[in-house]
Design an enzyme around this catalytic site. Structure first.
Site, PDB file in Angstrom:
ATOM      1  N   LEU A  64       0.810  -1.100   0.132  1.00  0.00           N
ATOM      2  CA  LEU A  64       0.012   0.106  -0.162  1.00  0.00           C
ATOM      3  C   LEU A  64       0.628   1.185  -0.180  1.00  0.00           C
ATOM      4  O   LEU A  64       2.035   1.067   0.402  1.00  0.00           O
ATOM      5  CB  LEU A  64      -0.849   0.131   1.159  1.00  0.00           C
ATOM      6  CG  LEU A  64      -1.808  -1.323   1.330  1.00  0.00           C
ATOM      7  CD1 LEU A  64      -2.376  -1.679   2.488  1.00  0.00           C
ATOM      8  CD2 LEU A  64      -3.252  -1.014   0.289  1.00  0.00           C
ATOM      9  N   PRO A  65       0.251   2.364  -0.255  1.00  0.00           N
ATOM     10  CA  PRO A  65       1.068   3.516  -0.474  1.00  0.00           C
ATOM     11  C   PRO A  65       1.806   4.030   1.137  1.00  0.00           C
ATOM     12  O   PRO A  65       3.044   4.235   1.029  1.00  0.00           O
ATOM     13  CB  PRO A  65       0.086   4.620  -0.946  1.00  0.00           C
ATOM     14  CG  PRO A  65      -0.998   3.921  -1.518  1.00  0.00           C
ATOM     15  CD  PRO A  65      -1.100   2.717  -0.718  1.00  0.00           C
ATOM     16  N   THR A  95       6.251   0.795   2.123  1.00  0.00           N
ATOM     17  CA  THR A  95       7.263   1.482   2.817  1.00  0.00           C
ATOM     18  C   THR A  95       6.681   2.481   3.954  1.00  0.00           C
ATOM     19  O   THR A  95       5.810   3.505   3.391  1.00  0.00           O
ATOM     20  CB  THR A  95       8.237   2.406   1.785  1.00  0.00           C
ATOM     21  OG1 THR A  95       8.827   1.389   0.947  1.00  0.00           O
ATOM     22  CG2 THR A  95       9.238   3.152   2.788  1.00  0.00           C
ATOM     23  N   LYS A 170      15.168   0.341   5.186  1.00  0.00           N
ATOM     24  CA  LYS A 170      14.681   1.028   3.805  1.00  0.00           C
ATOM     25  C   LYS A 170      14.856   2.514   3.895  1.00  0.00           C
ATOM     26  O   LYS A 170      15.287   2.953   2.926  1.00  0.00           O
ATOM     27  CB  LYS A 170      13.086   0.442   3.526  1.00  0.00           C
ATOM     28  CG  LYS A 170      12.433   1.284   2.432  1.00  0.00           C
ATOM     29  CD  LYS A 170      12.943   0.703   1.050  1.00  0.00           C
ATOM     30  CE  LYS A 170      12.256   1.586  -0.029  1.00  0.00           C
ATOM     31  NZ  LYS A 170      12.631   1.127  -1.275  1.00  0.00           N
ATOM     32  N   LYS A 245       8.096  11.473   0.312  1.00  0.00           N
ATOM     33  CA  LYS A 245       7.659  10.565   1.580  1.00  0.00           C
ATOM     34  C   LYS A 245       8.471  10.065   2.186  1.00  0.00           C
ATOM     35  O   LYS A 245       8.602   9.944   3.545  1.00  0.00           O
ATOM     36  CB  LYS A 245       6.512   9.513   0.985  1.00  0.00           C
ATOM     37  CG  LYS A 245       6.093   8.590   2.056  1.00  0.00           C
ATOM     38  CD  LYS A 245       5.234   7.499   1.312  1.00  0.00           C
ATOM     39  CE  LYS A 245       6.141   6.309   1.225  1.00  0.00           C
ATOM     40  NZ  LYS A 245       5.276   4.946   1.195  1.00  0.00           N
TER      41      LYS A 245
HETATM   42  P1  NAD Z   1       0.525   2.971  -5.859  1.00  0.00           P
HETATM   43  O1  NAD Z   1       0.142   4.170  -5.615  1.00  0.00           O
HETATM   44  O2  NAD Z   1       0.900   2.699  -7.415  1.00  0.00           O
HETATM   45  O3  NAD Z   1      -0.135   1.651  -5.656  1.00  0.00           O
HETATM   46  C1  NAD Z   1      -0.745   1.606  -4.196  1.00  0.00           C
HETATM   47  C2  NAD Z   1      -2.056   0.691  -4.416  1.00  0.00           C
HETATM   48  O4  NAD Z   1      -2.887   0.741  -3.248  1.00  0.00           O
HETATM   49  C3  NAD Z   1      -3.121   1.239  -5.321  1.00  0.00           C
HETATM   50  O5  NAD Z   1      -3.399   0.538  -6.686  1.00  0.00           O
HETATM   51  C4  NAD Z   1      -4.339   1.709  -4.669  1.00  0.00           C
HETATM   52  O6  NAD Z   1      -5.638   1.662  -5.331  1.00  0.00           O
HETATM   53  C5  NAD Z   1      -4.360   0.869  -3.337  1.00  0.00           C
HETATM   54  N1  NAD Z   1      -4.916   1.192  -2.252  1.00  0.00           N
HETATM   55  C6  NAD Z   1      -4.763   2.611  -1.558  1.00  0.00           C
HETATM   56  N2  NAD Z   1      -5.597   2.340  -0.540  1.00  0.00           N
HETATM   57  C7  NAD Z   1      -6.401   1.233  -0.644  1.00  0.00           C
HETATM   58  C8  NAD Z   1      -7.097   0.511   0.579  1.00  0.00           C
HETATM   59  N3  NAD Z   1      -7.551   1.231   1.433  1.00  0.00           N
HETATM   60  N4  NAD Z   1      -7.330  -0.670   0.212  1.00  0.00           N
HETATM   61  C9  NAD Z   1      -7.154  -1.502  -0.868  1.00  0.00           C
HETATM   62  N5  NAD Z   1      -6.172  -0.693  -1.765  1.00  0.00           N
HETATM   63  C10 NAD Z   1      -5.812   0.387  -1.588  1.00  0.00           C
HETATM   64  O7  NAD Z   1       2.203   2.587  -5.028  1.00  0.00           O
HETATM   65  P2  NAD Z   1       3.124   1.881  -5.377  1.00  0.00           P
HETATM   66  O8  NAD Z   1       4.304   2.412  -6.279  1.00  0.00           O
HETATM   67  O9  NAD Z   1       2.840   0.441  -5.915  1.00  0.00           O
HETATM   68  O10 NAD Z   1       4.112   1.695  -3.915  1.00  0.00           O
HETATM   69  C11 NAD Z   1       3.448   0.858  -2.946  1.00  0.00           C
HETATM   70  C12 NAD Z   1       4.537   0.996  -1.913  1.00  0.00           C
HETATM   71  O11 NAD Z   1       5.910   0.398  -2.365  1.00  0.00           O
HETATM   72  C13 NAD Z   1       4.754   2.466  -1.377  1.00  0.00           C
HETATM   73  O12 NAD Z   1       4.973   2.297   0.046  1.00  0.00           O
HETATM   74  C14 NAD Z   1       6.012   2.694  -2.088  1.00  0.00           C
HETATM   75  O13 NAD Z   1       6.984   3.848  -1.140  1.00  0.00           O
HETATM   76  C15 NAD Z   1       6.818   1.584  -2.084  1.00  0.00           C
HETATM   77  N6  NAD Z   1       7.680   1.464  -3.072  1.00  0.00           N
HETATM   78  C16 NAD Z   1       7.501   1.950  -4.413  1.00  0.00           C
HETATM   79  C17 NAD Z   1       8.342   1.645  -5.319  1.00  0.00           C
HETATM   80  C18 NAD Z   1       8.338   2.188  -6.710  1.00  0.00           C
HETATM   81  O14 NAD Z   1       9.209   2.363  -7.594  1.00  0.00           O
HETATM   82  N7  NAD Z   1       7.040   2.609  -7.344  1.00  0.00           N
HETATM   83  C19 NAD Z   1       9.694   1.084  -5.048  1.00  0.00           C
HETATM   84  C20 NAD Z   1      10.035   0.609  -3.612  1.00  0.00           C
HETATM   85  C21 NAD Z   1       8.960   0.823  -2.781  1.00  0.00           C
END
Ligand code: NAD
Length: 295
Positions: A64-65, A95, A170, A245
């Protein structure tokens, strides 16, 4: 194995696809109906809530975000803990701050559920290729249970210590990454302004003492590294708002620990200004534009 997978965004969706490819059956939940439909077409089962997804699952994974989403998905009325059976292993790969990770894991433990934090690095490319690094905070026993499944989504599965230590690893790494990208940006922009060819400069840095990932793999100057976001208009990759973030998580954790993070705080302000300019959706390496005349 029947796995509940909740949070199917840029990272979660490709991770879930790899689990489907490995032969697992998935109970899926996200707020985004389009991604649910796409993964259902690949064989996943759409659930009505996190609670519904967790019911009958042999493992629960969330991606999740931020912390608020993790709290609501795990602790909410229709959350995972309302549906999960005692004894089911669980892992959050988002994260977030170590404190929230520990609090949610403590709530899970009160129900007989062992929960780990396992944030990842490797980006969306690593998620698609199944080459992520997982930084796992868990008991040795839970780590041993999770390791084979995480290995179907990643290449390096590292046991960092007890719950919360995955998040610590992380945020310390991303603190350094945020700072090093600013440092490389300053050096590249100064070299350009003083009149050296930026390819030549990058070549020198990458074989000298300034060498680092932000320069030799992900250089922020367009055209230096073909595969870097800088060479495709700073699209894809790791969004500046996500870096902001993570720097916020690091500086807040540092405040609580009374630990100075001087360069981290400066870097945080630079990404904050970038976000204010409406560039928070660009890859974080576009921070280099803070040092260049408008292109
Ligand atoms: P994103 O915003 O693309 O995806 C998050 C998903 O969670 C979305 O599909 C959203 O609809 C869903 N969501 C939000 N609230 C929800 C709820 N209450 N119930 C169900 N689903 C819900 O984010 P991401 O890029 O996939 O990143 C996810 C995590 O991984 C974050 O914490 C980010 O910091 C970490 N991360 C991201 C990357 C990257 O390159 N994108 C790399 C490493 C770590």
């Amino acid at each position: 194995m029947n796995i509940a997978f909740i949070g199917l965004g840029n990272m979660g969706a490709p991770m879930a696809r790899n689990l489907l490819k490995a032969g697992h059956s998935l109970n899926l939940f996200d707020l985004n109906q389009a991604v649910l439909a796409e993964l259902a077409a690949l064989g996943g089962t759409v659930s009505a809530s996190p609670r519904d997804a967790a019911q009958g699952a042999a493992l629960v994974i969330t991606m999740l975000p931020a912390a608020a989403h993790v709290r609501s998905v795990w602790l909410g009325e229709d959350g995972v803990l309302a549906g999960i059976a005692a004894g089911t292993p669980a892992v959050d790969c988002s994260t977030i701050d170590p404190q929230t990770a520990r609090e949610v894991a403590a709530a899970a433990a009160r129900q007989g559920v062992a929960m780990a934090d396992a944030p990842v690095s490797g980006g969306t490319g690593g998620a698609a290729a199944g080459t992520l690094t997982f930084m796992v905070g868990a008991t040795a026993e839970l780590f041993a249970t999770l390791q084979p499944v995480l290995a179907q989504m990643g290449r390096n599965i590292v046991h960092c210590g007890d719950v919360g230590t995955g998040q610590i690893a992380k945020i310390c790494n991303n603190l350094l990454l945020g700072i090093s990208m600013v440092g490389v940006s300053e050096a590249m922009a100064l070299g350009d302004a003083l009149g050296i060819d930026t390819q030549v400069l990058a070549g020198i840095i990458n074989s000298s003492t300034g060498r680092c990932w932000s320069s030799d793999t992900y250089n922020p100057w367009p055209g230096v590294i073909e595969t870097a976001p800088a060479s495709r208009g700073y699209t894809g990759g790791f969004g500046a708002d996500l870096m902001l973030k993570d720097l916020g998580l690091a500086t807040e954790a540092a405040r609580q620990a009374r630990q100075p993070v001087v360069l981290g705080a400066v870097a945080q302000q630079l990404y904050q200004a970038m976000s204010l300019r409406g560039e928070g959706g660009k890859d974080f390496s576009a921070i280099v534009n803070s040092y260049r005349k408008p292109q």
